[in-house]
Design a protein around this motif. Sequence first.
Motif, PDB file in Angstrom:
ATOM      1  N   LYS A 299       0.862  -1.183   0.000  1.00 52.97           N
ATOM      2  CA  LYS A 299       0.000   0.000   0.000  1.00 52.97           C
ATOM      3  C   LYS A 299       0.893   1.226   0.000  1.00 52.97           C
ATOM      4  N   ALA A 300       0.424   2.269  -0.667  1.00 52.01           N
ATOM      5  CA  ALA A 300       1.253   3.468  -0.753  1.00 52.01           C
ATOM      6  C   ALA A 300       0.381   4.700  -0.935  1.00 52.01           C
ATOM      7  N   PHE A 301       0.933   5.841  -0.515  1.00 52.19           N
ATOM      8  CA  PHE A 301       0.339   7.151  -0.766  1.00 52.19           C
ATOM      9  C   PHE A 301       1.427   8.014  -1.378  1.00 52.19           C
ATOM     10  N   SER A 302       1.072   8.751  -2.424  1.00 55.62           N
ATOM     11  CA  SER A 302       2.034   9.673  -3.025  1.00 55.62           C
ATOM     12  C   SER A 302       1.385  11.030  -3.223  1.00 55.62           C
ATOM     13  N   ALA A 303       2.190  12.061  -3.116  1.00 51.73           N
ATOM     14  CA  ALA A 303       1.750  13.433  -3.362  1.00 51.73           C
ATOM     15  C   ALA A 303       2.799  14.074  -4.253  1.00 51.73           C
ATOM     16  N   GLY A 304       2.308  14.791  -5.279  1.00 57.37           N
ATOM     17  CA  GLY A 304       3.284  15.328  -6.198  1.00 57.37           C
ATOM     18  C   GLY A 304       2.819  16.491  -7.030  1.00 57.37           C
ATOM     19  N   PHE A 305       3.729  16.938  -7.860  1.00 50.59           N
ATOM     20  CA  PHE A 305       3.572  18.063  -8.761  1.00 50.59           C
ATOM     21  C   PHE A 305       3.354  17.523 -10.166  1.00 50.59           C
ATOM     22  N   GLU A 306       2.454  18.147 -10.931  1.00 50.04           N
ATOM     23  CA  GLU A 306       2.158  17.721 -12.293  1.00 50.04           C
ATOM     24  C   GLU A 306       2.385  18.865 -13.274  1.00 50.04           C
ATOM     25  N   LEU A 307       2.935  18.512 -14.414  1.00 50.60           N
ATOM     26  CA  LEU A 307       3.155  19.457 -15.506  1.00 50.60           C
ATOM     27  C   LEU A 307       2.491  18.883 -16.742  1.00 50.60           C
ATOM     28  N   GLY A 308       1.556  19.632 -17.323  1.00 54.42           N
ATOM     29  CA  GLY A 308       0.838  19.168 -18.507  1.00 54.42           C
ATOM     30  C   GLY A 308       1.136  20.034 -19.712  1.00 54.42           C
ATOM     31  N   ILE A 309       1.277  19.381 -20.860  1.00 56.06           N
ATOM     32  CA  ILE A 309       1.480  20.086 -22.114  1.00 56.06           C
ATOM     33  C   ILE A 309       0.267  19.780 -22.991  1.00 56.06           C
ATOM     34  N   PRO A 310      -0.711  20.702 -23.024  1.00 54.90           N
ATOM     35  CA  PRO A 310      -1.947  20.459 -23.784  1.00 54.90           C
ATOM     36  C   PRO A 310      -1.688  20.387 -25.286  1.00 54.90           C
ATOM     37  N   ALA A 311      -2.473  19.546 -25.945  1.00 50.42           N
ATOM     38  CA  ALA A 311      -2.354  19.382 -27.394  1.00 50.42           C
ATOM     39  C   ALA A 311      -3.296  20.315 -28.143  1.00 50.42           C
ATOM     40  N   ASN A 312      -4.386  20.741 -27.512  1.00 53.50           N
ATOM     41  CA  ASN A 312      -5.322  21.619 -28.229  1.00 53.50           C
ATOM     42  C   ASN A 312      -4.872  23.070 -28.161  1.00 53.50           C
ATOM     43  N   GLY A 313      -5.460  23.909 -28.980  1.00 52.26           N
ATOM     44  CA  GLY A 313      -4.949  25.234 -29.229  1.00 52.26           C
ATOM     45  C   GLY A 313      -5.148  26.311 -28.194  1.00 52.26           C
ATOM     46  N   ILE A 314      -6.078  26.180 -27.235  1.00 52.29           N
ATOM     47  CA  ILE A 314      -6.361  27.323 -26.369  1.00 52.29           C
ATOM     48  C   ILE A 314      -5.475  27.406 -25.132  1.00 52.29           C
ATOM     49  N   TYR A 315      -4.858  26.292 -24.719  1.00 51.54           N
ATOM     50  CA  TYR A 315      -4.012  26.296 -23.527  1.00 51.54           C
ATOM     51  C   TYR A 315      -2.549  26.139 -23.903  1.00 51.54           C
ATOM     52  N   THR A 316      -1.681  26.735 -23.095  1.00 54.02           N
ATOM     53  CA  THR A 316      -0.251  26.584 -23.322  1.00 54.02           C
ATOM     54  C   THR A 316       0.377  25.597 -22.360  1.00 54.02           C
ATOM     55  N   ILE A 317      -0.066  25.616 -21.107  1.00 59.19           N
ATOM     56  CA  ILE A 317       0.553  24.758 -20.097  1.00 59.19           C
ATOM     57  C   ILE A 317      -0.443  24.486 -18.973  1.00 59.19           C
ATOM     58  N   GLY A 318      -0.285  23.363 -18.338  1.00 54.81           N
ATOM     59  CA  GLY A 318      -1.098  23.019 -17.182  1.00 54.81           C
ATOM     60  C   GLY A 318      -0.202  22.697 -16.005  1.00 54.81           C
ATOM     61  N   LEU A 319      -0.548  23.211 -14.841  1.00 47.94           N
ATOM     62  CA  LEU A 319       0.215  22.954 -13.617  1.00 47.94           C
ATOM     63  C   LEU A 319      -0.737  22.428 -12.559  1.00 47.94           C
ATOM     64  N   GLY A 320      -0.281  21.457 -11.785  1.00 48.76           N
ATOM     65  CA  GLY A 320      -1.183  20.910 -10.784  1.00 48.76           C
ATOM     66  C   GLY A 320      -0.481  20.193  -9.652  1.00 48.76           C
ATOM     67  N   LEU A 321      -1.282  19.841  -8.670  1.00 46.00           N
ATOM     68  CA  LEU A 321      -0.868  19.042  -7.518  1.00 46.00           C
ATOM     69  C   LEU A 321      -1.822  17.867  -7.423  1.00 46.00           C
ATOM     70  N   SER A 322      -1.317  16.724  -6.974  1.00 43.84           N
ATOM     71  CA  SER A 322      -2.193  15.565  -6.855  1.00 43.84           C
ATOM     72  C   SER A 322      -1.753  14.658  -5.724  1.00 43.84           C
ATOM     73  N   GLY A 323      -2.718  13.882  -5.233  1.00 44.87           N
ATOM     74  CA  GLY A 323      -2.467  12.843  -4.250  1.00 44.87           C
ATOM     75  C   GLY A 323      -3.013  11.540  -4.792  1.00 44.87           C
ATOM     76  N   LYS A 324      -2.323  10.441  -4.507  1.00 44.00           N
ATOM     77  CA  LYS A 324      -2.731   9.144  -5.041  1.00 44.00           C
ATOM     78  C   LYS A 324      -2.557   8.071  -3.976  1.00 44.00           C
ATOM     79  N   VAL A 325      -3.553   7.184  -3.878  1.00 44.56           N
ATOM     80  CA  VAL A 325      -3.498   6.029  -2.987  1.00 44.56           C
ATOM     81  C   VAL A 325      -3.423   4.789  -3.860  1.00 44.56           C
ATOM     82  N   GLU A 326      -2.526   3.857  -3.490  1.00 43.59           N
ATOM     83  CA  GLU A 326      -2.399   2.580  -4.191  1.00 43.59           C
ATOM     84  C   GLU A 326      -2.715   1.452  -3.217  1.00 43.59           C
ATOM     85  N   ILE A 327      -3.594   0.540  -3.658  1.00 38.10           N
ATOM     86  CA  ILE A 327      -3.964  -0.603  -2.832  1.00 38.10           C
ATOM     87  C   ILE A 327      -3.722  -1.862  -3.660  1.00 38.10           C
TER      88      ILE A 327
END
Length: 169
Positions: A26-54
Amino acid sequence: MKRLILITFIFFALHASAQYNTPISKAFSAGFELGIPANGIYTIGLGLSGKVEIPVASKICITITAGYTTFFYKSNLYNSSLTPSPAGYVPLKAGMKYYFDQQLYIEGEVGTAIETNYLKQDLFAFSIGPGFIVPLNDKHNIDIGLRYENWSDHQVKQTAIRFAYRLGW
């Protein structure tokens, strides 16, 4: 950029497979996300996330992920007053992670992305991609994942990378 990500992924995967083996737990992770959108209106996406693995089998885990992502409009990065403020989303996903060995995996998730401003719509979301675990010691790891993500009828398509601190127990 894509070649650099691929070379980095291969290097860490080979390096990580040479490390000691620890059982999938079992695990928990927390991290930073960087997204590079493919469609034309966005340039970049930034985020934070948490994940549980069972773990549900020797090589398979069920995952539950929640986070917050902000997408910046193209001219918004240049401080233009004519562009809207960044679009915010709360992605909530569940999925499965299959480990090829103790460090290398592939993951797929489905769920929703809830828009927090503008139309406040709920978008169907799915993602798939590889990743690897860089062990620090028995319970502490770095989780680096690369994924393709699509939210509702191509409203948001992106290639994203997640850098996370992972704690197993």
